[in-house]
Design an enzyme around this catalytic site. Structure first.
Site, short mmCIF file in Angstrom:
data_model
loop_
_atom_site.label_atom_id
_atom_site.label_comp_id
_atom_site.label_asym_id
_atom_site.label_seq_id
_atom_site.Cartn_x
_atom_site.Cartn_y
_atom_site.Cartn_z
N PRO A 2 0.97 -1.18 -0.10
CA PRO A 2 -0.07 -0.07 -0.01
C PRO A 2 0.75 1.38 0.10
O PRO A 2 2.06 1.26 0.55
CB PRO A 2 -0.76 -0.10 1.42
CG PRO A 2 -0.55 -1.49 1.92
CD PRO A 2 0.73 -2.04 1.14
N GLU A 3 0.35 2.14 -0.65
CA GLU A 3 1.28 3.45 -0.66
C GLU A 3 0.42 4.69 0.07
O GLU A 3 -0.62 4.09 0.71
CB GLU A 3 1.40 3.89 -2.19
CG GLU A 3 1.98 2.95 -3.01
CD GLU A 3 2.65 3.54 -4.35
OE1 GLU A 3 2.69 4.69 -4.60
OE2 GLU A 3 2.76 2.77 -5.14
N LYS A 52 4.02 5.94 5.05
CA LYS A 52 3.40 4.50 5.03
C LYS A 52 3.21 3.86 6.62
O LYS A 52 3.12 2.94 6.61
CB LYS A 52 4.24 3.38 4.23
CG LYS A 52 4.25 3.76 3.00
CD LYS A 52 5.16 2.85 2.07
CE LYS A 52 5.53 3.22 0.76
NZ LYS A 52 6.07 2.37 0.05
#
Ligand SMILES: [Zn+2]
Length: 295
Positions: A2-3, A52
Protein backbone atom coordinates in the site's frame (compact mmCIF):
# COMPACT_ATOMS: atom_id res chain seq x y z
CA UNK A 1 2.60 -2.61 -0.97
CA UNK A 2 0.00 0.00 0.00
CA UNK A 3 1.22 3.51 -0.77
CA UNK A 4 0.72 6.55 1.45
CA UNK A 5 -2.83 7.34 0.35
CA UNK A 6 -4.01 3.99 1.78
CA UNK A 7 -2.59 4.78 5.22
CA UNK A 8 -4.20 8.22 5.28
CA UNK A 9 -7.51 6.67 4.38
CA UNK A 10 -7.05 4.06 7.09
CA UNK A 11 -6.24 6.75 9.66
CA UNK A 12 -9.42 8.59 8.75
CA UNK A 13 -11.51 5.41 9.03
CA UNK A 14 -10.04 4.36 12.38
CA UNK A 15 -10.55 7.86 13.80
CA UNK A 16 -14.12 7.96 12.56
CA UNK A 17 -15.10 4.48 13.80
CA UNK A 18 -13.20 4.26 17.09
CA UNK A 19 -11.97 7.61 18.41
CA UNK A 20 -13.49 9.06 21.56
CA UNK A 21 -15.09 5.85 22.82
CA UNK A 22 -13.77 2.92 24.82
CA UNK A 23 -12.62 -0.04 22.76
CA UNK A 24 -11.37 -3.54 23.31
CA UNK A 25 -8.11 -4.71 21.80
CA UNK A 26 -6.94 -8.31 21.66
CA UNK A 27 -4.49 -10.46 19.76
CA UNK A 28 -6.26 -13.68 18.71
CA UNK A 29 -3.00 -14.93 17.19
CA UNK A 30 -1.07 -14.06 20.36
CA UNK A 31 1.87 -12.19 18.85
CA UNK A 32 0.56 -8.79 19.94
CA UNK A 33 -0.86 -9.91 23.32
CA UNK A 34 1.33 -7.60 25.38
CA UNK A 35 0.62 -4.54 23.22
CA UNK A 36 -3.10 -5.30 23.13
CA UNK A 37 -3.18 -5.43 26.93
CA UNK A 38 -1.75 -1.89 27.01
CA UNK A 39 -4.42 -0.54 24.65
CA UNK A 40 -7.60 -2.34 25.62
CA UNK A 41 -10.41 -0.78 27.68
CA UNK A 42 -9.02 2.67 26.94
CA UNK A 43 -10.18 5.50 24.71
CA UNK A 44 -8.29 6.03 21.43
CA UNK A 45 -7.91 9.74 20.65
CA UNK A 46 -7.03 9.73 16.98
CA UNK A 47 -5.18 7.90 14.24
CA UNK A 48 -2.64 9.67 12.05
CA UNK A 49 -0.59 8.56 9.07
CA UNK A 50 2.79 9.74 7.94
CA UNK A 51 4.00 8.09 4.76
CA UNK A 52 3.41 4.37 5.16
CA UNK A 53 3.32 4.53 8.96
CA UNK A 54 0.11 4.62 10.97
CA UNK A 55 0.01 5.91 14.54
CA UNK A 56 -2.99 5.46 16.81
CA UNK A 57 -2.80 7.67 19.90
CA UNK A 58 -4.22 6.13 23.07
CA UNK A 59 -3.52 8.37 26.10
CA UNK A 60 0.27 8.62 26.30
CA UNK A 61 0.86 5.44 24.31
CA UNK A 62 1.09 5.20 20.53
CA UNK A 63 0.20 2.12 18.53
CA UNK A 64 2.54 2.03 15.54
CA UNK A 65 1.51 0.01 12.48
CA UNK A 66 3.23 -0.54 9.14
CA UNK A 67 1.24 -2.77 6.80
CA UNK A 68 4.25 -3.80 4.70
CA UNK A 69 3.60 -6.06 1.74
CA UNK A 70 0.91 -8.27 3.24
CA UNK A 71 -0.82 -6.30 5.94
CA UNK A 72 -4.50 -5.33 5.85
CA UNK A 73 -7.34 -4.29 8.09
CA UNK A 74 -10.80 -5.69 7.49
CA UNK A 75 -13.86 -4.08 9.03
CA UNK A 76 -17.09 -5.82 10.01
CA UNK A 77 -20.17 -4.82 11.90
CA UNK A 78 -22.98 -2.35 11.19
CA UNK A 79 -23.28 -0.53 7.85
CA UNK A 80 -20.60 1.98 8.82
CA UNK A 81 -18.04 -0.72 9.49
CA UNK A 82 -19.07 -3.08 6.71
CA UNK A 83 -19.14 -0.15 4.30
CA UNK A 84 -15.40 0.30 4.74
CA UNK A 85 -14.65 -3.31 3.85
CA UNK A 86 -10.95 -3.97 3.75
CA UNK A 87 -7.98 -1.62 3.54
CA UNK A 88 -4.50 -2.84 2.63
CA UNK A 89 -3.22 -5.84 0.71
CA UNK A 90 -6.29 -7.16 -1.15
CA UNK A 91 -5.51 -10.84 -0.79
CA UNK A 92 -5.13 -10.64 2.97
CA UNK A 93 -8.33 -8.75 3.53
CA UNK A 94 -11.85 -9.98 4.16
CA UNK A 95 -14.94 -7.90 4.59
CA UNK A 96 -18.47 -8.62 5.63
CA UNK A 97 -21.42 -7.88 7.89
CA UNK A 98 -21.88 -8.21 11.62
CA UNK A 99 -23.68 -10.51 14.02
CA UNK A 100 -25.93 -10.16 17.05
CA UNK A 101 -25.51 -7.80 19.98
CA UNK A 102 -24.55 -8.74 23.53
CA UNK A 103 -26.26 -7.63 26.79
CA UNK A 104 -24.48 -4.29 26.68
CA UNK A 105 -25.52 -3.63 23.12
CA UNK A 106 -22.17 -4.36 21.48
CA UNK A 107 -22.10 -6.34 18.27
CA UNK A 108 -20.71 -9.82 18.92
CA UNK A 109 -17.79 -10.48 16.56
CA UNK A 110 -17.38 -13.65 14.60
CA UNK A 111 -14.63 -16.05 15.65
CA UNK A 112 -11.28 -14.85 14.24
CA UNK A 113 -10.24 -16.53 11.01
CA UNK A 114 -6.59 -17.05 10.16
CA UNK A 115 -3.71 -15.25 11.82
CA UNK A 116 -5.32 -12.13 13.27
CA UNK A 117 -2.52 -10.09 14.85
CA UNK A 118 -4.88 -7.59 16.43
CA UNK A 119 -8.61 -7.26 16.78
CA UNK A 120 -10.16 -3.97 17.83
CA UNK A 121 -13.75 -4.01 18.91
CA UNK A 122 -16.09 -1.08 19.23
CA UNK A 123 -19.76 -1.01 20.04
CA UNK A 124 -20.96 -1.29 16.45
CA UNK A 125 -18.27 -3.40 14.85
CA UNK A 126 -14.74 -4.65 14.85
CA UNK A 127 -11.60 -4.60 12.74
CA UNK A 128 -9.04 -7.35 12.25
CA UNK A 129 -5.41 -6.63 11.42
CA UNK A 130 -3.57 -9.38 9.58
CA UNK A 131 0.00 -9.64 8.34
CA UNK A 132 1.50 -6.24 9.30
CA UNK A 133 5.25 -5.68 9.02
CA UNK A 134 5.22 -3.60 12.22
CA UNK A 135 2.66 -3.69 15.03
CA UNK A 136 3.87 -2.40 18.40
CA UNK A 137 3.13 0.04 21.18
CA UNK A 138 5.67 2.85 21.61
CA UNK A 139 5.91 5.95 23.77
CA UNK A 140 5.04 9.38 22.42
CA UNK A 141 8.75 10.29 22.23
CA UNK A 142 9.59 7.07 20.39
CA UNK A 143 6.91 7.91 17.85
CA UNK A 144 8.47 11.35 17.39
CA UNK A 145 11.84 9.83 16.66
CA UNK A 146 10.25 7.56 14.02
CA UNK A 147 8.77 10.70 12.45
CA UNK A 148 12.10 12.53 12.52
CA UNK A 149 13.75 9.80 10.47
CA UNK A 150 11.04 9.96 7.81
CA UNK A 151 11.00 12.40 4.94
CA UNK A 152 8.12 14.84 4.41
CA UNK A 153 4.74 13.40 3.46
CA UNK A 154 3.04 15.25 0.58
CA UNK A 155 -0.29 14.56 2.29
CA UNK A 156 0.81 16.39 5.43
CA UNK A 157 1.69 19.89 4.33
CA UNK A 158 1.63 21.08 7.92
CA UNK A 159 4.46 18.71 8.79
CA UNK A 160 4.75 16.97 12.14
CA UNK A 161 7.83 16.46 14.24
CA UNK A 162 9.72 18.57 11.71
CA UNK A 163 10.04 22.33 11.85
CA UNK A 164 10.98 22.78 8.23
CA UNK A 165 8.31 23.23 5.56
CA UNK A 166 7.77 19.88 3.82
CA UNK A 167 8.84 20.98 0.34
CA UNK A 168 12.06 22.58 1.59
CA UNK A 169 12.89 19.41 3.53
CA UNK A 170 12.28 17.31 0.40
CA UNK A 171 14.53 19.60 -1.63
CA UNK A 172 17.30 19.51 0.95
CA UNK A 173 17.25 15.73 1.35
CA UNK A 174 17.20 15.18 -2.42
CA UNK A 175 20.22 17.43 -2.83
CA UNK A 176 22.23 15.18 -0.50
CA UNK A 177 21.47 11.94 -2.28
CA UNK A 178 24.05 10.52 -4.68
CA UNK A 179 21.46 8.30 -6.34
CA UNK A 180 19.03 8.68 -9.22
CA UNK A 181 15.68 10.41 -8.72
CA UNK A 182 14.04 7.03 -9.39
CA UNK A 183 15.86 5.54 -6.40
CA UNK A 184 15.45 8.62 -4.19
CA UNK A 185 11.65 8.68 -4.52
CA UNK A 186 11.49 5.21 -2.95
CA UNK A 187 13.65 6.27 0.00
CA UNK A 188 11.21 6.97 2.85
CA UNK A 189 13.78 9.30 4.46
CA UNK A 190 13.63 11.54 1.37
CA UNK A 191 9.86 11.52 0.82
CA UNK A 192 7.36 9.44 2.81
CA UNK A 193 4.46 7.57 1.27
CA UNK A 194 5.55 7.30 -2.35
CA UNK A 195 5.63 3.75 -3.66
CA UNK A 196 6.21 2.12 -7.00
CA UNK A 197 3.08 3.37 -8.75
CA UNK A 198 3.33 7.01 -7.70
CA UNK A 199 7.03 6.98 -8.56
CA UNK A 200 6.48 5.70 -12.08
CA UNK A 201 3.47 7.84 -12.87
CA UNK A 202 4.73 11.14 -11.43
CA UNK A 203 8.08 10.89 -13.23
CA UNK A 204 6.31 10.04 -16.48
CA UNK A 205 3.92 12.98 -16.25
CA UNK A 206 6.81 15.34 -15.48
CA UNK A 207 8.78 13.89 -18.43
CA UNK A 208 11.61 13.31 -15.99
CA UNK A 209 14.24 10.65 -16.56
CA UNK A 210 14.26 8.25 -13.59
CA UNK A 211 18.04 7.95 -14.07
CA UNK A 212 18.75 11.65 -13.59
CA UNK A 213 20.83 12.33 -10.49
CA UNK A 214 18.59 13.34 -7.57
CA UNK A 215 20.89 16.24 -6.71
CA UNK A 216 21.03 17.54 -10.27
CA UNK A 217 17.37 18.32 -10.88
CA UNK A 218 16.61 22.05 -11.15
CA UNK A 219 14.64 23.42 -8.20
CA UNK A 220 11.60 24.37 -10.26
CA UNK A 221 11.43 20.82 -11.63
CA UNK A 222 11.59 19.43 -8.09
CA UNK A 223 8.76 21.78 -7.12
CA UNK A 224 6.65 20.59 -10.06
CA UNK A 225 7.29 16.98 -9.11
CA UNK A 226 6.29 17.66 -5.49
CA UNK A 227 3.11 19.42 -6.61
CA UNK A 228 2.28 16.54 -8.95
CA UNK A 229 2.76 13.94 -6.22
CA UNK A 230 0.69 15.95 -3.77
CA UNK A 231 -2.18 16.18 -6.21
CA UNK A 232 -1.99 12.50 -7.20
CA UNK A 233 -1.89 11.32 -3.60
CA UNK A 234 -4.83 13.53 -2.58
CA UNK A 235 -6.83 11.99 -5.40
CA UNK A 236 -5.74 8.57 -4.12
CA UNK A 237 -7.14 9.29 -0.65
CA UNK A 238 -10.40 10.60 -2.09
CA UNK A 239 -10.88 7.71 -4.52
CA UNK A 240 -9.34 4.88 -2.52
CA UNK A 241 -7.24 3.87 -5.52
CA UNK A 242 -4.41 5.21 -7.66
CA UNK A 243 -5.68 6.49 -10.97
CA UNK A 244 -3.25 8.74 -12.82
CA UNK A 245 -4.57 8.26 -16.34
CA UNK A 246 -7.97 9.86 -16.71
CA UNK A 247 -10.42 8.88 -19.44
CA UNK A 248 -9.81 11.04 -22.47
CA UNK A 249 -6.27 11.93 -21.43
CA UNK A 250 -4.54 9.58 -23.86
CA UNK A 251 -5.63 8.43 -27.27
CA UNK A 252 -7.06 4.92 -27.13
CA UNK A 253 -6.22 4.73 -23.44
CA UNK A 254 -9.17 2.50 -22.69
CA UNK A 255 -10.06 1.86 -19.07
CA UNK A 256 -6.48 1.42 -17.83
CA UNK A 257 -5.61 3.59 -14.81
CA UNK A 258 -1.86 4.07 -15.38
CA UNK A 259 0.38 5.49 -18.11
CA UNK A 260 3.49 3.34 -17.64
CA UNK A 261 3.12 1.28 -14.46
CA UNK A 262 3.05 -2.40 -15.53
CA UNK A 263 2.85 -1.48 -19.22
CA UNK A 264 6.35 -2.50 -20.26
CA UNK A 265 6.66 -3.59 -23.88
CA UNK A 266 3.63 -1.58 -25.03
CA UNK A 267 3.67 1.69 -26.95
CA UNK A 268 3.83 4.88 -24.87
CA UNK A 269 0.52 6.75 -25.13
CA UNK A 270 2.43 10.04 -25.43
CA UNK A 271 5.30 9.31 -27.81
CA UNK A 272 4.76 5.71 -29.04
CA UNK A 273 8.20 4.53 -27.90
CA UNK A 274 8.26 1.17 -26.15
CA UNK A 275 7.74 1.42 -22.37
CA UNK A 276 10.54 -0.22 -20.45
CA UNK A 277 10.83 -1.99 -17.09
CA UNK A 278 14.03 -2.62 -15.18
CA UNK A 279 15.16 -3.60 -11.70
CA UNK A 280 16.27 -0.69 -9.55
CA UNK A 281 17.31 -1.52 -6.00
CA UNK A 282 15.11 -4.58 -5.91
CA UNK A 283 11.94 -2.89 -7.18
CA UNK A 284 10.65 -2.75 -10.71
CA UNK A 285 10.90 0.63 -12.37
CA UNK A 286 8.58 1.47 -15.30
CA UNK A 287 9.39 4.35 -17.63
CA UNK A 288 9.40 5.57 -21.22
CA UNK A 289 12.85 6.07 -22.78
CA UNK A 290 11.24 8.13 -25.57
CA UNK A 291 9.80 11.04 -23.59
CA UNK A 292 11.39 10.85 -20.14
CA UNK A 293 14.76 12.14 -21.14
CA UNK A 294 15.56 15.27 -19.15
CA UNK A 295 16.37 15.76 -15.43
ZN1 LIG B 1 6.90 8.22 -24.18
Amino acid sequence: MPEGHTLHRLAEVISRLFAGRSWQVSSPQGRFAEGAAMLTERVPERAQAHGKQLFVHVDDAVWQIHLGLYGAFSFRGDEQFAGVGAVGAPRAARAGGGGERDDEGWIVPEAPQGAVRARVRGRDGWADLRGPAVCRVVTYDEHLSVLERLGPDPLRQAGLGVEEAPFELFLRRLARRRVSIGAALMDQAVIAGVGNIYRAESLFLERMSPHAGAAEIPEQRVRDLWTRLTRQMRDGVAEGAIRTLRPGAGAAAGPRPHWVYKHEGTACLRCAARIRAEELQGRRLYWCPGCQVVP
